[in-house]
Design a protein around this motif. Structure first.
Motif, mmCIF file in Angstrom:
data_model
loop_
_atom_site.group_PDB
_atom_site.id
_atom_site.type_symbol
_atom_site.label_atom_id
_atom_site.label_comp_id
_atom_site.label_asym_id
_atom_site.label_seq_id
_atom_site.Cartn_x
_atom_site.Cartn_y
_atom_site.Cartn_z
ATOM 1 N N TYR A 1 0.769 -1.152 -0.037
ATOM 2 C CA TYR A 1 -0.050 -0.157 0.003
ATOM 3 C C TYR A 1 0.817 1.319 0.023
ATOM 4 O O TYR A 1 0.567 2.010 -0.661
ATOM 5 C CB TYR A 1 -0.831 -0.010 1.157
ATOM 6 C CG TYR A 1 -2.046 -1.025 1.302
ATOM 7 C CD1 TYR A 1 -2.617 -1.325 0.045
ATOM 8 C CD2 TYR A 1 -2.305 -1.645 2.316
ATOM 9 C CE1 TYR A 1 -3.635 -2.181 -0.117
ATOM 10 C CE2 TYR A 1 -3.383 -2.810 2.280
ATOM 11 C CZ TYR A 1 -4.076 -2.825 1.229
ATOM 12 O OH TYR A 1 -5.271 -3.689 1.137
ATOM 13 N N ASN B 1 2.357 1.742 -3.482
ATOM 14 C CA ASN B 1 1.280 2.340 -4.248
ATOM 15 C C ASN B 1 1.016 3.942 -4.051
ATOM 16 O O ASN B 1 0.812 4.460 -4.856
ATOM 17 C CB ASN B 1 0.001 1.699 -4.109
ATOM 18 C CG ASN B 1 0.061 0.105 -4.655
ATOM 19 O OD1 ASN B 1 0.768 -0.230 -5.364
ATOM 20 N ND2 ASN B 1 -1.102 -0.593 -4.244
ATOM 21 N N GLN C 1 -7.871 3.715 -10.669
ATOM 22 C CA GLN C 1 -8.035 3.643 -8.961
ATOM 23 C C GLN C 1 -7.037 2.813 -8.566
ATOM 24 O O GLN C 1 -6.843 1.667 -8.875
ATOM 25 C CB GLN C 1 -9.432 3.161 -8.844
ATOM 26 C CG GLN C 1 -10.511 3.987 -9.267
ATOM 27 C CD GLN C 1 -10.735 5.493 -8.612
ATOM 28 O OE1 GLN C 1 -10.423 5.482 -7.496
ATOM 29 N NE2 GLN C 1 -10.767 6.407 -9.537
ATOM 30 N N VAL C 2 -6.161 3.279 -7.587
ATOM 31 C CA VAL C 2 -5.270 2.561 -6.911
ATOM 32 C C VAL C 2 -5.592 2.495 -5.628
ATOM 33 O O VAL C 2 -5.857 3.410 -4.641
ATOM 34 C CB VAL C 2 -3.711 3.257 -7.307
ATOM 35 C CG1 VAL C 2 -2.660 2.476 -6.419
ATOM 36 C CG2 VAL C 2 -3.500 3.425 -8.559
ATOM 37 N N SER C 3 -5.274 1.066 -5.073
ATOM 38 C CA SER C 3 -5.322 0.845 -3.625
ATOM 39 C C SER C 3 -4.232 1.269 -2.761
ATOM 40 O O SER C 3 -3.099 0.942 -2.991
ATOM 41 C CB SER C 3 -5.776 -0.720 -3.595
ATOM 42 O OG SER C 3 -5.887 -0.952 -2.148
ATOM 43 N N ILE C 4 -4.625 2.025 -1.751
ATOM 44 C CA ILE C 4 -3.550 2.610 -0.976
ATOM 45 C C ILE C 4 -3.922 2.365 0.572
ATOM 46 O O ILE C 4 -3.144 2.608 1.317
ATOM 47 C CB ILE C 4 -3.537 4.204 -1.170
ATOM 48 C CG1 ILE C 4 -4.880 4.853 -0.547
ATOM 49 C CG2 ILE C 4 -3.047 4.527 -2.491
ATOM 50 C CD1 ILE C 4 -5.078 6.413 -0.520
ATOM 51 N N ASN D 1 -6.472 -0.715 3.092
ATOM 52 C CA ASN D 1 -7.755 -1.653 2.825
ATOM 53 C C ASN D 1 -9.001 -0.925 2.722
ATOM 54 O O ASN D 1 -9.268 -0.240 3.537
ATOM 55 C CB ASN D 1 -7.659 -2.610 4.255
ATOM 56 C CG ASN D 1 -8.586 -3.644 4.184
ATOM 57 O OD1 ASN D 1 -8.990 -4.056 3.117
ATOM 58 N ND2 ASN D 1 -9.052 -4.182 5.220
ATOM 59 N N GLY D 2 -9.380 -1.164 1.512
ATOM 60 C CA GLY D 2 -10.726 -0.630 1.194
ATOM 61 C C GLY D 2 -10.727 0.801 0.766
ATOM 62 O O GLY D 2 -12.035 1.447 0.577
ATOM 63 N N VAL D 3 -9.536 1.228 0.612
ATOM 64 C CA VAL D 3 -9.354 2.697 0.064
ATOM 65 C C VAL D 3 -8.729 2.812 -0.990
ATOM 66 O O VAL D 3 -7.572 2.519 -1.131
ATOM 67 C CB VAL D 3 -8.665 3.605 1.322
ATOM 68 C CG1 VAL D 3 -8.560 5.039 0.942
ATOM 69 C CG2 VAL D 3 -9.336 3.348 2.628
ATOM 70 N N ASN D 4 -9.393 3.517 -2.243
ATOM 71 C CA ASN D 4 -8.560 3.901 -3.550
ATOM 72 C C ASN D 4 -8.717 5.203 -3.741
ATOM 73 O O ASN D 4 -9.234 6.078 -3.231
ATOM 74 C CB ASN D 4 -9.313 3.020 -4.584
ATOM 75 C CG ASN D 4 -9.565 1.694 -4.250
ATOM 76 O OD1 ASN D 4 -8.617 0.793 -3.878
ATOM 77 N ND2 ASN D 4 -10.695 1.053 -4.784
#
Length: 298
Positions: A62, A65, A164-167, A169-172
């Protein structure tokens, strides 16, 4: 129950072998600094360590990313800020072109710089990253965002895709913006600029209405760029906070990992002394047992 000398010797030999093995294991632990040399040393702790390692690995991904998106957004921010500066300069020149005392000669004098600014604006819209991918083409990163084809006709070639990139858990977070939203949101700004330059190069009469239309188009474009810059700034600030949080979580996780796996050298040193004493006692006892014989009692 009678115990023979041989049995006593075997028992004492096994005890010394186990003591030697325990001592060797302790030396390994002290050499590596790890309390757990194999899962069976503490199965429960091993399971917890595996969970911690998995979580730290996810956090590191994360974090990676988030840093990559921050870099890409920073590139976009630089390009868009330069676009805004060009539009502000073009706006000033448009206002000047609307001077009621200007004739064709004065207007033509403005077109050379305006043409250069238009080309610079097109270059910025078609900017690429260090990998050669176009920044503002959406998912079509292999083609320029805006094409002039045929000459004097400008069109958007990309799409409206925002990656959309995941940064967390559950947050893009959106990693890109498109030229469609920058230059074609409610119009075609590059086309308007081009057409207005052509007008200044040929018009001899009153152009006040054309100037008003151009100013309206530019104000809309400047507004689009300003909103995008504000949005990018918010995303970058959020990403920086996420990276800081990930750093704290990694430190916490590594602390837990050390608590579960790291060897207590103070305790290990005490255990080593006790083991040495026990081994020495066992060895002395073994020597004494080996000396036992009925002939000694005769």
């Amino acid at each position: 129950m009678r115990v023979s000398t041989g049995q006593i010797q075997r028992i004492m030999m096994q005890s010394m072998q186990q003591g030697g093995a325990d001592y060797g294991k302790l030396l390994q632990q002290m050499g590596s600094g790890d309390r757990l040399l194999k899962p069976s040393d503490d199965p429960l702790a091993t399971v917890r360590l595996q969970g911690i390692d998995k979580e730290i690995s996810a956090i590191e991904q994360y974090e990676k990313n988030a840093l990559q998106v921050t870099s890409r957004l920073g590139q976009q921010e630089t390009q868009i800020d330069a676009m805004k500066d060009i539009l502000l300069r073009l706006r000033d020149m448009t206002v000047e072109a609307g001077n009621g005392t200007y004739g064709l000669e004065e207007r033509r004098a403005l077109t050379q710089e305006m043409e250069s600014l238009k080309e610079s604006l097109l270059d910025l819209v078609n900017a690429r990253n260090e990998e050669g991918h176009y920044l503002f083409s959406g998912s079509r990163t292999d083609v320029p965002a805006v094409a002039e084809n045929p000459a004097g006709v400008f069109s958007y070639q990309g799409d409206d895709y925002q990656r959309q990139v995941s940064i967390a858990n559950g947050v893009n977070v959106s990693a890109n913006d498109t030229a469609e939203g920058l230059m074609f949101n409610g119009g075609n700004l590059l086309q308007d600029v081009h057409d207005f330059i052509q007008l200044l190069d040929t018009a001899t009469g009153n152009i006040s209405n054309d100037v008003a239309d151009m100013l309206s188009s530019m104000d809309k474009g400047i507004g689009n760029l300003t909103r995008t810059l504000t949005d990018i700034g918010g995303r970058i600030n959020g990403l920086e906070q996420v990276v800081a949080t990930h750093g704290e979580m990694k430190v916490f996780g590594q602390g837990l990992h050390n608590e579960l796996s790291a060897l207590d050298y103070g305790e290990a040193a005490m255990n080593m002394q006790q083991m040495l004493l026990a081994l020495q006692s066992s060895q002395q006892a073994f020597v004494n047992v080996n000396k036992l014989s009925l002939f000694n009692a005769l």
